[in-house]
Design a protein around this motif. Structure first.
Motif, short mmCIF file in Angstrom:
data_model
loop_
_atom_site.label_atom_id
_atom_site.label_comp_id
_atom_site.label_asym_id
_atom_site.label_seq_id
_atom_site.Cartn_x
_atom_site.Cartn_y
_atom_site.Cartn_z
N ASP A 36 0.83 -1.20 0.00
CA ASP A 36 0.00 0.00 0.00
C ASP A 36 0.86 1.26 0.00
N HIS A 37 1.99 1.19 0.69
CA HIS A 37 2.93 2.32 0.68
C HIS A 37 3.42 2.59 -0.74
N TYR A 38 3.85 1.54 -1.46
CA TYR A 38 4.36 1.72 -2.81
C TYR A 38 3.28 2.19 -3.77
N ILE A 39 2.07 1.72 -3.58
CA ILE A 39 0.96 2.21 -4.41
C ILE A 39 0.78 3.70 -4.21
N GLU A 40 0.81 4.14 -2.96
CA GLU A 40 0.67 5.56 -2.67
C GLU A 40 1.79 6.37 -3.31
N VAL A 41 3.02 5.89 -3.18
CA VAL A 41 4.18 6.61 -3.73
C VAL A 41 4.10 6.68 -5.25
N ALA A 42 3.76 5.56 -5.90
CA ALA A 42 3.66 5.55 -7.36
C ALA A 42 2.58 6.50 -7.85
N LYS A 43 1.45 6.50 -7.17
CA LYS A 43 0.35 7.39 -7.57
C LYS A 43 0.72 8.86 -7.32
N THR A 44 1.47 9.13 -6.27
CA THR A 44 1.92 10.51 -6.02
C THR A 44 2.87 10.96 -7.12
N ALA A 45 3.82 10.10 -7.51
CA ALA A 45 4.74 10.45 -8.59
C ALA A 45 3.99 10.67 -9.89
N GLU A 46 2.96 9.86 -10.16
CA GLU A 46 2.17 10.03 -11.37
C GLU A 46 1.36 11.32 -11.30
N ARG A 47 0.84 11.64 -10.14
CA ARG A 47 0.13 12.92 -9.96
C ARG A 47 1.07 14.09 -10.24
N GLY A 48 2.34 13.93 -9.90
CA GLY A 48 3.33 14.97 -10.18
C GLY A 48 3.89 14.91 -11.58
N LEU A 49 3.37 14.02 -12.43
CA LEU A 49 3.76 13.90 -13.84
C LEU A 49 5.20 13.46 -14.03
N PHE A 50 5.74 12.74 -13.05
CA PHE A 50 7.09 12.19 -13.19
C PHE A 50 7.14 11.21 -14.36
N ASP A 51 8.31 11.12 -14.96
CA ASP A 51 8.49 10.14 -16.03
C ASP A 51 8.50 8.72 -15.49
N GLN A 52 9.17 8.54 -14.35
CA GLN A 52 9.42 7.18 -13.90
C GLN A 52 9.65 7.12 -12.40
N VAL A 53 9.47 5.93 -11.86
CA VAL A 53 9.82 5.60 -10.49
C VAL A 53 10.93 4.56 -10.55
N PHE A 54 11.93 4.72 -9.70
CA PHE A 54 13.11 3.85 -9.74
C PHE A 54 13.39 3.29 -8.36
N VAL A 55 13.69 2.00 -8.29
CA VAL A 55 14.21 1.42 -7.06
C VAL A 55 15.55 0.74 -7.34
N ALA A 56 16.50 0.99 -6.45
CA ALA A 56 17.76 0.27 -6.50
C ALA A 56 17.54 -1.12 -5.90
N ASP A 57 18.49 -2.01 -6.10
CA ASP A 57 18.33 -3.35 -5.57
C ASP A 57 19.70 -4.00 -5.46
N SER A 58 19.82 -4.93 -4.55
CA SER A 58 21.03 -5.73 -4.40
C SER A 58 20.61 -7.17 -4.14
N PRO A 59 21.33 -8.13 -4.71
CA PRO A 59 20.95 -9.54 -4.51
C PRO A 59 21.47 -10.11 -3.19
N GLY A 60 21.28 -9.36 -2.11
CA GLY A 60 21.73 -9.81 -0.80
C GLY A 60 21.57 -8.69 0.22
N VAL A 61 21.83 -9.01 1.46
CA VAL A 61 21.76 -8.03 2.54
C VAL A 61 23.08 -7.28 2.64
N ALA A 62 23.01 -5.95 2.60
CA ALA A 62 24.20 -5.13 2.75
C ALA A 62 24.44 -4.89 4.23
N ARG A 63 25.52 -5.41 4.73
CA ARG A 63 25.83 -5.27 6.16
C ARG A 63 26.87 -4.18 6.35
#
Length: 451
Positions: A36-63
């Motif tokens: 639900d948090h991500y839905i809210e964030v994506a809809k807010t970015a779309e309301r602001g007419l952003f081109d895109q939403v981006f998430v970084a990622d890593s295939p493991g836990v960064a300690r």
């Protein structure tokens, strides 16, 4: 007035980019696994007419840091990005989705299928952020004895991207007839087997999915090291980067755009999108108070943990937090040049240890701008109009609060100045970014033979 417009992406880091954001009342504390948090964030970015939403990622836990610091980390549990974007595509219409995937630890066939599927599901709004994975502590998740060195990782990345593009071209755009009258579903002459055999990969193909709405999902690259710049010049259509001064950003912009010609590309075929982390107040004093409040939430053990990217083998015992670092390491050869940028900044500004980790805690060395909407718009406009940026990767310090403030206060100011759109121009991410749709390689060959 120029027709050129800013491109804006929302770079989403769960609770926000500030390292202590999860402790702030304006954050969603369980955001990493809260759809639900991500839905809210994506809809807010779309309301602001952003081109895109981006998430970084890593295939493991960064300690980072010792046990105490690790226990205070708010970034250890989060969704896999392509899965997440598939869910968000169903509740949005215009916003694009940039998902990170590693050429070091993924398989090219599976990645090609996954991103092409996302492009179909979103009706042409997918993008792949190509990374080689800088984290050195994830190789054990994939049966490797050690993390590959940078030269090998980037060599593999070039071949990986070539394979993925080839698989995305498996079907020509008009291969599927789906004609009930004739009973012909598709034209097998327009299905092509890749048969790639290279140094790192042997992939036959074809992909079992027709060509996606954008032809290829938009290809993004994040990194400013020498091999990263070259990979972007050869393959990327947008590059995420980190600079803190106009002069540095201008030098990078000229450098990376200047590399395109040798690959037969034009400067407008690569968008340069530096990161900006805006701390917004209706007055300067309010903005500075917000920033000070966030900085007070940093536990010293967590702050020192951010310095491990610079001093890898240091335990920081006995370091005076309110004195300059006792020594500066040499930047690791081949690693992201951000390390060099941060160390040079610390030397130039005479930062104490505490000031340095507070600087990094805000946005890991990206540009933090504290001020009113007008001040933030002034800074963005200066970079945009002086060949330092084609747009920005907006990095909200706290989510969802900071993104709401940017959309409600800064976006209208950019629109008032004629710098940003007032409506989406196209249906796909490529169309909104002003990028061309790539022509299928086999269609090109067919046309050349017929000429």
């Amino acid at each position: 007035m120029s027709d050129r417009k800013l491109r804006l992406g929302a770079f989403i880091m769960a609770t926000g980019h500030h390292i202590a954001a999860w402790r702030h009342p304006g954050s969603q504390i369980d955001s990493g696994v809260n759809i639900d948090h991500y839905i809210e964030v994506a809809k807010t970015a779309e309301r602001g007419l952003f081109d895109q939403v981006f998430v970084a990622d890593s295939p493991g836990v960064a300690r980072r840091g010792q046990a105490e610091a690790f226990s205070r980390q708010g970034r250890v549990s989060y969704f896999e990005p392509v899965t997440l974007w598939s869910a968000l595509a169903a509740v949005t219409r215009h916003i694009g989705f940039v998902a990170t995937a590693s050429t070091t630890y993924e398989d090219p066939f599976l990645l090609a299928r996954k991103f092409a599927s996302l492009d179909h599901i979103s009706k042409g709004r997918a993008a792949w952020n190509v990374v080689t994975t800088g984290a050195e502590d994830v190789h054990g998740n994939f049966g490797l004895d050690k993390h590959p060195d940078p030269e090998l990782r980037y060599e593999r990345a070039h071949e990986f991207i070539d394979v993925v593009k080839g698989l995305w071209d498996s079907f020509e755009d008009d291969a599927f007839l789906r004609d009930p009258q004739s009973g012909v579903y598709f034209d097998p002459d327009k299905l092509h087997t890749l048969n790639h055999s290279g140094k790192h990969f042997k992939v036959s193909g074809p992909l079992n999915l027709e060509r996606s709405p954008q032809g290829y999902p938009v290809i993004v690259q994040a990194g400013s090291s020498e091999p990263g710049r070259e990979l972007a010049a050869a393959t990327a259509e947008a590059i995420f980067t980190a600079w803190t001064s106009l002069a540095e950003a201008q030098a990078f912009y000229r450098d990376v755009k200047g590399r395109l010609a040798k690959y037969g590309r034009r400067p407008d075929q690569l968008l340069v999108l530096p990161g900006i982390s805006p701390v917004i107040g209706r007055t300067q004093a309010e903005a500075e108070a917000k920033w000070a409040e966030l900085q007070r939430l940093i536990h010293p053990s967590v702050g020192l943990g951010t310095l491990r990217a610079l001093w890898k083998d240091e335990d920081f015992a006995g370091w005076d937090l309110d004195a300059p670092p006792p020594y500066f390491p040499e930047p690791d050869k081949g690693r992201n040049s951000r390390q060099h940028v941060v160390l040079q900044l610390a030397k130039r500004e005479g930062y104490t240890v505490r000031q340095l980790y507070e600087y990094l805690a805000g946005a890991r060395g990206h540009w933090v701008v504290v001020g009113t909407p007008e001040h933030i718009a002034d800074q963005m406009q200066a970079w945009f109009e002086n060949e330092a940026a084609d747009g920005f990767n907006v990095m909200p310090p706290v989510l969802p609060e900071s993104l709401n403030e940017f959309v409600d206060l800064v976006v209208p100011e950019l629109q008032r100045r004629g710098l940003f759109r007032t409506a989406y121009e196209g249906r796909t991410l490529r169309e909104n970014l002003g990028l061309e749709r790539p022509v299928n390689r086999y269609t090109l060959e067919r046309g050349a033979k017929a000429a």
